[in-house]
Structure formats: structure tokens, C-alpha cells
Design a protein around this motif. Structure first.
Motif, PDB file in Angstrom:
ATOM      1  N   ASP A 171       0.808  -1.216   0.000  1.00 34.54           N
ATOM      2  CA  ASP A 171       0.000   0.000   0.000  1.00 34.54           C
ATOM      3  C   ASP A 171       0.846   1.273   0.000  1.00 34.54           C
ATOM      4  O   ASP A 171       0.328   2.369  -0.195  1.00 34.54           O
ATOM      5  N   ILE A 172       2.159   1.133   0.197  1.00 34.97           N
ATOM      6  CA  ILE A 172       3.065   2.289   0.166  1.00 34.97           C
ATOM      7  C   ILE A 172       3.730   2.337  -1.202  1.00 34.97           C
ATOM      8  O   ILE A 172       4.354   1.363  -1.637  1.00 34.97           O
ATOM      9  N   SER A 173       3.606   3.458  -1.895  1.00 35.46           N
ATOM     10  CA  SER A 173       4.193   3.576  -3.236  1.00 35.46           C
ATOM     11  C   SER A 173       5.716   3.578  -3.157  1.00 35.46           C
ATOM     12  O   SER A 173       6.301   3.865  -2.101  1.00 35.46           O
ATOM     13  N   VAL A 174       6.348   3.285  -4.280  1.00 31.98           N
ATOM     14  CA  VAL A 174       7.807   3.272  -4.324  1.00 31.98           C
ATOM     15  C   VAL A 174       8.360   4.670  -4.033  1.00 31.98           C
ATOM     16  O   VAL A 174       9.390   4.818  -3.376  1.00 31.98           O
ATOM     17  N   ASP A 175       7.655   5.704  -4.498  1.00 32.11           N
ATOM     18  CA  ASP A 175       8.109   7.079  -4.232  1.00 32.11           C
ATOM     19  C   ASP A 175       8.059   7.399  -2.741  1.00 32.11           C
ATOM     20  O   ASP A 175       8.991   7.976  -2.185  1.00 32.11           O
ATOM     21  N   GLU A 176       6.950   7.026  -2.111  1.00 25.92           N
ATOM     22  CA  GLU A 176       6.799   7.290  -0.673  1.00 25.92           C
ATOM     23  C   GLU A 176       7.848   6.524   0.127  1.00 25.92           C
ATOM     24  O   GLU A 176       8.475   7.073   1.040  1.00 25.92           O
ATOM     25  N   MET A 177       8.065   5.247  -0.230  1.00 25.31           N
ATOM     26  CA  MET A 177       9.046   4.448   0.502  1.00 25.31           C
ATOM     27  C   MET A 177      10.454   5.005   0.292  1.00 25.31           C
ATOM     28  O   MET A 177      11.266   5.043   1.221  1.00 25.31           O
ATOM     29  N   THR A 178      10.742   5.437  -0.919  1.00 24.74           N
ATOM     30  CA  THR A 178      12.050   6.036  -1.202  1.00 24.74           C
ATOM     31  C   THR A 178      12.291   7.236  -0.298  1.00 24.74           C
ATOM     32  O   THR A 178      13.348   7.360   0.327  1.00 24.74           O
ATOM     33  N   HIS A 179      11.293   8.117  -0.191  1.00 25.41           N
ATOM     34  CA  HIS A 179      11.451   9.317   0.646  1.00 25.41           C
ATOM     35  C   HIS A 179      11.566   8.967   2.127  1.00 25.41           C
ATOM     36  O   HIS A 179      12.327   9.598   2.852  1.00 25.41           O
ATOM     37  N   ARG A 180      10.853   7.951   2.555  1.00 25.10           N
ATOM     38  CA  ARG A 180      10.954   7.532   3.963  1.00 25.10           C
ATOM     39  C   ARG A 180      12.367   7.033   4.287  1.00 25.10           C
ATOM     40  O   ARG A 180      12.928   7.375   5.324  1.00 25.10           O
ATOM     41  N   VAL A 181      12.896   6.198   3.401  1.00 26.07           N
ATOM     42  CA  VAL A 181      14.229   5.640   3.655  1.00 26.07           C
ATOM     43  C   VAL A 181      15.285   6.750   3.643  1.00 26.07           C
ATOM     44  O   VAL A 181      16.161   6.804   4.519  1.00 26.07           O
ATOM     45  N   VAL A 182      15.203   7.643   2.675  1.00 29.59           N
ATOM     46  CA  VAL A 182      16.188   8.731   2.591  1.00 29.59           C
ATOM     47  C   VAL A 182      16.071   9.654   3.801  1.00 29.59           C
ATOM     48  O   VAL A 182      17.083  10.133   4.321  1.00 29.59           O
ATOM     49  N   ALA A 183      14.863   9.880   4.290  1.00 31.34           N
ATOM     50  CA  ALA A 183      14.699  10.713   5.491  1.00 31.34           C
ATOM     51  C   ALA A 183      15.409  10.086   6.681  1.00 31.34           C
ATOM     52  O   ALA A 183      16.060  10.787   7.465  1.00 31.34           O
ATOM     53  N   VAL A 184      15.313   8.782   6.812  1.00 33.21           N
ATOM     54  CA  VAL A 184      16.013   8.096   7.907  1.00 33.21           C
ATOM     55  C   VAL A 184      17.523   8.240   7.734  1.00 33.21           C
ATOM     56  O   VAL A 184      18.253   8.498   8.693  1.00 33.21           O
ATOM     57  N   LEU A 185      18.003   8.086   6.491  1.00 26.89           N
ATOM     58  CA  LEU A 185      19.447   8.160   6.240  1.00 26.89           C
ATOM     59  C   LEU A 185      20.001   9.565   6.450  1.00 26.89           C
ATOM     60  O   LEU A 185      21.120   9.731   6.935  1.00 26.89           O
ATOM     61  N   THR A 186      19.234  10.577   6.083  1.00 24.13           N
ATOM     62  CA  THR A 186      19.765  11.941   6.149  1.00 24.13           C
ATOM     63  C   THR A 186      19.473  12.629   7.483  1.00 24.13           C
ATOM     64  O   THR A 186      20.221  13.499   7.907  1.00 24.13           O
ATOM     65  N   GLU A 187      18.362  12.246   8.128  1.00 30.94           N
ATOM     66  CA  GLU A 187      18.049  12.828   9.435  1.00 30.94           C
ATOM     67  C   GLU A 187      18.400  11.853  10.543  1.00 30.94           C
ATOM     68  O   GLU A 187      19.026  12.209  11.525  1.00 30.94           O
ATOM     69  N   GLY A 188      17.957  10.623  10.375  1.00 30.50           N
ATOM     70  CA  GLY A 188      18.348   9.521  11.240  1.00 30.50           C
ATOM     71  C   GLY A 188      17.994   9.672  12.702  1.00 30.50           C
ATOM     72  O   GLY A 188      17.179  10.490  13.108  1.00 30.50           O
ATOM     73  N   ALA A 189      18.658   8.852  13.494  1.00 32.13           N
ATOM     74  CA  ALA A 189      18.404   8.817  14.929  1.00 32.13           C
ATOM     75  C   ALA A 189      18.986  10.037  15.633  1.00 32.13           C
ATOM     76  O   ALA A 189      18.662  10.296  16.785  1.00 32.13           O
ATOM     77  N   GLY A 190      19.852  10.783  14.950  1.00 33.59           N
ATOM     78  CA  GLY A 190      20.454  11.960  15.570  1.00 33.59           C
ATOM     79  C   GLY A 190      19.426  12.950  16.073  1.00 33.59           C
ATOM     80  O   GLY A 190      19.573  13.539  17.140  1.00 33.59           O
TER      81      GLY A 190
END
Length: 199
Positions: A171-190
Motif C-alpha cells: 500500500d506504500i508507493s515506491v516514491d513514498e518508501m524512497t522518501h521515507r528511507v532517505v529521510a532516515v538516512l539523512t536525518e536519522g536517529a540523531g
């Protein structure tokens, strides 16, 4: 002497190419489990000894074929100057998501190809990320994170998200999932760590 070495290298590359082409054809026709090394060498018209000069077994040939294919996709889809920045991370994550989804759509979860596919793509991804991070680190003298650790963890994060998404999150589009993953990588747990300090 140099001419002989060049000729030997040329023959070696040609033999390896024939083996890879034969392997790819047999994968489509028979599948990995059913094919034998004899099938591969017969199709390539080379001796079994030639096969073993290049690969210890058909699993090694499969691993190399998977890595070659993924590397070709990366070279085709990413710009030559790609590096660690939001634009290129978006492209890379999208490529991995699409590639993983395409394989999981074709292979049974119990197929012996899957574990090799996963480790091969992850390893190739980690090598690319290591190159990107080494370039980035060269510009930041105060960076204390080990590049190999960062590349390894990032490759696992991207690949793990791709596998989970391809199996469970239709139910999650490839575009939405791409943005979610990149947000974690660029913002992350910091960000969570910083918020925790403010509390």
C-alpha cells in the motif's frame, strides 16, 4: 612477453563471458537448481577445467552474475559523478527498491537464489556507499565515523527496507518508501538523540 600476457587475459575474459552468458540462458530455461556445471560448460563449449579456473562452483558464478547485473543497473541509472547527497541517495534507494521488488516477484522465498541475491546486492551496495563516503570524508577532516561501518550499516538499512517493503507494504508507493528511507538516512536517529537531550 607482454603480448602473450595480453592474449591470455583476452582468452580469460572471453571464457568468463561465455560461461556467464551460458549460465544466464540456462537460468531462464532450467532454473538454478536444475542446471549442472556440465550443462554450463556444454553450452559455453569449454572444458570443465575452464569453469573451475574461474569459479569454484555454480553458486560462485551465480553470485558474480547477480553482482554484475546490479552493478550494470547502478552504472546505467546513476550519474557518473554520483555521491552522498540527497538527490543521489533518492536515486540509489529507488533503484534498490525496484530491483528487490523485481526479484521477489519472480523467486519463491525458499529458492536457494534468494540468500545469495541478498548478500550479493548488499555487498555491492556497501562497496558503492563506501566510495561515496570516502569522498565525503575527504572534505570533512573532523569526521570520526569509520567509513566501512557507516557503509555497512547504510547498505543493510536500504536493503532491509527494500526487502520488507517488497514483501509487506504494497500500500506504500515506491516514491513514498524512497522518501521515507532517505529521510532516515539523512536525518536519522540523531534528531531523536537531540530531542532526548532537550527533555
Amino acid at each position: 612477453m607482454e603480448t602473450e600476457r595480453n592474449e591470455a587475459d583476452r582468452r580469460r575474459r572471453r571464457s568468463q563471458l561465455l560461461l556467464k552468458q551460458s549460465f544466464a540462458e540456462l537460468m531462464r530455461e532450467k532454473g538454478f537448481t536444475a542446471m549442472t556445471i556440465q550443462d554450463i560448460t556444454d553450452r559455453a563449449d569449454v572444458h570443465r577445467g575452464t569453469f573451475y579456473a574461474h569459479f569454484p562452483d555454480k553458486f560462485a558464478l551465480l553470485e558474480q552474475s547477480i553482482r554484475d547485473k546490479f552493478r550494470q543497473i547502478l552504472e546505467r541509472e546513476l550519474p557518473p559523478d554520483a555521491g552522498w547527497n540527497p538527490e543521489h541517495l533518492l536515486m540509489l534507494v529507488r533503484i534498490v527498491l525496484d530491483h528487490v521488488r523485481s526479484l521477489y516477484g519472480r523467486c519463491s522465498p525458499i529458492d536457494t537464489v534468494n540468500p545469495l541475491f541478498e548478500s550479493s546486492v548488499r555487498d555491492e551496495l556497501a562497496e558503492l556507499l563506501q566510495l561515496w563516503l570516502q569522498k565525503l570524508r575527504a572534505d570533512q577532516a573532523d569526521w570520526t565515523i569509520h567509513v566501512d561501518t557507516m557503509a555497512l550499516m547504510t547498505s543493510w538499512s536500504i536493503f532491509g527496507a527494500a526487502v520488507q517493503w517488497s514483501k509487506s507494504y504494497e500500500d506504500i508507493s515506491v516514491d513514498e518508501m524512497t522518501h521515507r528511507v532517505v529521510a532516515v538516512l539523512t536525518e536519522g536517529a540523531g534528531r531523536f538523540a537531540n530531542n532526548d537531550k532537550k527533555m
